[in-house]
Design an enzyme around this catalytic site. Structure first.
Site, PDB file in Angstrom:
ATOM      1  N   ARG A  98       0.818  -1.209   0.000  1.00  0.00           N
ATOM      2  CA  ARG A  98       0.000   0.000   0.000  1.00  0.00           C
ATOM      3  C   ARG A  98       0.857   1.267   0.000  1.00  0.00           C
ATOM      4  NH1 ARG A  98      -4.717  -2.661   2.679  1.00  0.00           N
ATOM      5  NH2 ARG A  98      -6.481  -1.256   2.782  1.00  0.00           N
ATOM      6  N   ARG A 135     -21.310  -2.337   4.168  1.00  0.00           N
ATOM      7  CA  ARG A 135     -20.592  -3.509   4.634  1.00  0.00           C
ATOM      8  C   ARG A 135     -20.663  -3.657   6.156  1.00  0.00           C
ATOM      9  NH1 ARG A 135     -14.570  -4.026   2.103  1.00  0.00           N
ATOM     10  NH2 ARG A 135     -14.042  -2.651   3.820  1.00  0.00           N
ATOM     11  N   ARG A 137     -18.521  -2.814   8.618  1.00  0.00           N
ATOM     12  CA  ARG A 137     -17.343  -3.156   9.420  1.00  0.00           C
ATOM     13  C   ARG A 137     -17.057  -2.008  10.390  1.00  0.00           C
ATOM     14  NH1 ARG A 137     -12.475  -4.752   5.593  1.00  0.00           N
ATOM     15  NH2 ARG A 137     -11.565  -2.818   6.354  1.00  0.00           N
TER      16      ARG A 137
HETATM   17  P1  AMP Z   1      -8.357  -3.741   4.372  1.00  0.00           P
HETATM   18  O1  AMP Z   1      -9.130  -4.889   4.920  1.00  0.00           O
HETATM   19  O2  AMP Z   1      -7.432  -4.135   3.270  1.00  0.00           O
HETATM   20  O3  AMP Z   1      -9.248  -2.575   3.989  1.00  0.00           O
HETATM   21  O4  AMP Z   1      -7.411  -3.227   5.556  1.00  0.00           O
HETATM   22  C1  AMP Z   1      -7.963  -2.730   6.765  1.00  0.00           C
HETATM   23  C2  AMP Z   1      -6.955  -1.832   7.464  1.00  0.00           C
HETATM   24  O5  AMP Z   1      -5.772  -2.590   7.766  1.00  0.00           O
HETATM   25  C3  AMP Z   1      -6.463  -0.656   6.642  1.00  0.00           C
HETATM   26  O6  AMP Z   1      -7.344   0.447   6.711  1.00  0.00           O
HETATM   27  C4  AMP Z   1      -5.113  -0.377   7.297  1.00  0.00           C
HETATM   28  O7  AMP Z   1      -5.297   0.287   8.536  1.00  0.00           O
HETATM   29  C5  AMP Z   1      -4.612  -1.776   7.610  1.00  0.00           C
HETATM   30  N1  AMP Z   1      -3.770  -2.341   6.517  1.00  0.00           N
HETATM   31  C6  AMP Z   1      -4.035  -3.438   5.754  1.00  0.00           C
HETATM   32  N2  AMP Z   1      -3.052  -3.662   4.872  1.00  0.00           N
HETATM   33  C7  AMP Z   1      -2.131  -2.688   5.070  1.00  0.00           C
HETATM   34  C8  AMP Z   1      -0.883  -2.341   4.471  1.00  0.00           C
HETATM   35  N3  AMP Z   1      -0.353  -3.068   3.449  1.00  0.00           N
HETATM   36  N4  AMP Z   1      -0.222  -1.270   4.951  1.00  0.00           N
HETATM   37  C9  AMP Z   1      -0.707  -0.537   5.976  1.00  0.00           C
HETATM   38  N5  AMP Z   1      -1.880  -0.781   6.567  1.00  0.00           N
HETATM   39  C10 AMP Z   1      -2.598  -1.850   6.136  1.00  0.00           C
END
Ligand code: AMP
Length: 198
Positions: A98, A135, A137
């Protein structure tokens, strides 16, 4: 000489904003093909938080705010997972990288394996906001959703250029029905696996 190509795992990066459906598409693709694995860093982090681990405790406050968890935590977590990859398999990386430092770590010794493809799921922000709010969440209230989208545009979107410059980028219009997207996604993945083996 390195190992024969069929013995190296194929890594596919899934790019795109929150709500684009990357996770849904990756889970369906992994279920459709033997040896394909879906790795969602968001899911991994939520497991760590639920388990009350040290990583979970460090990550929780960033996640609640919709901010990114620091690169060092993420790179460490993903490289650990990449060490026991099925060598003949395909890894769908959902939610990582990311940031540019994460993308650089993935290309380097952290995994020892090259990214073969980046699939970029696109949809207009208003479609994403509608989906994310539906969703339910914990980090899906409207202010947090808008903040996550802003973080995405500022920090993650530049990775599109990073992979495009390496000629690894394929785009998918994610503002369509799930089965239509899945067909296109599988076609792209099947062809990268076929190229890799030939
Ligand atoms: P997601 O389910 O992919 O939307 O991830 C949920 C949350 O996890 C994000 O909003 C970030 O806070 C954290 N997160 C997930 N993947 C990453 C990543 N590669 N780098 C930094 N934070 C992450």
């Amino acid at each position: 000489m390195g190992p024969a190509p069929e013995l190296i795992a194929v890594i596919v990066v899934l790019l795109g904003p929150p709500g684009a459906g990357k996770g849904t598409q990756a889970a369906a693709a992994a279920a459709a093909r033997t040896g394909w694995t879906h790795l969602s860093t968001g899911d991994l982090l939520r497991e760590e938080v639920a388990a009350g681990s040290e990583v979970g405790r460090r990550a929780a406050c960033y996640m609640e705010r919709g901010d990114l968890v620091p690169d060092e935590i993420m790179v460490e977590m993903v490289s650990r997972r990449c060490q026991n990859l099925d060598p003949g398999g395909l890894l769908l990386l959902d939610g990582f990288p990311r940031t540019l430092p994460q993308a650089e770590a993935l290309a380097g010794p952290a995994t020892g394996r090259a990214v073969r493809l980046a699939v970029y799921f696109t949809a207009p922000d208003e479609v994403l906001v509608r989906r994310l709010l539906g969703r339910g969440r914990a980090d899906d209230d409207e202010a947090t959703v808008r903040h996550r989208l802003a973080v995405y545009h500022e920090t993650t979107e530049p990775l599109v250029g990073f992979y495009q410059r390496q000629d690894l980028l394929r785009r998918i219009d994610a503002d369509r029905d799930i089965p239509v997207i899945q067909t296109e996604f599988l076609e792209i993945l099947d062809s990268v696996v076929a190229d890799h083996r030939s």
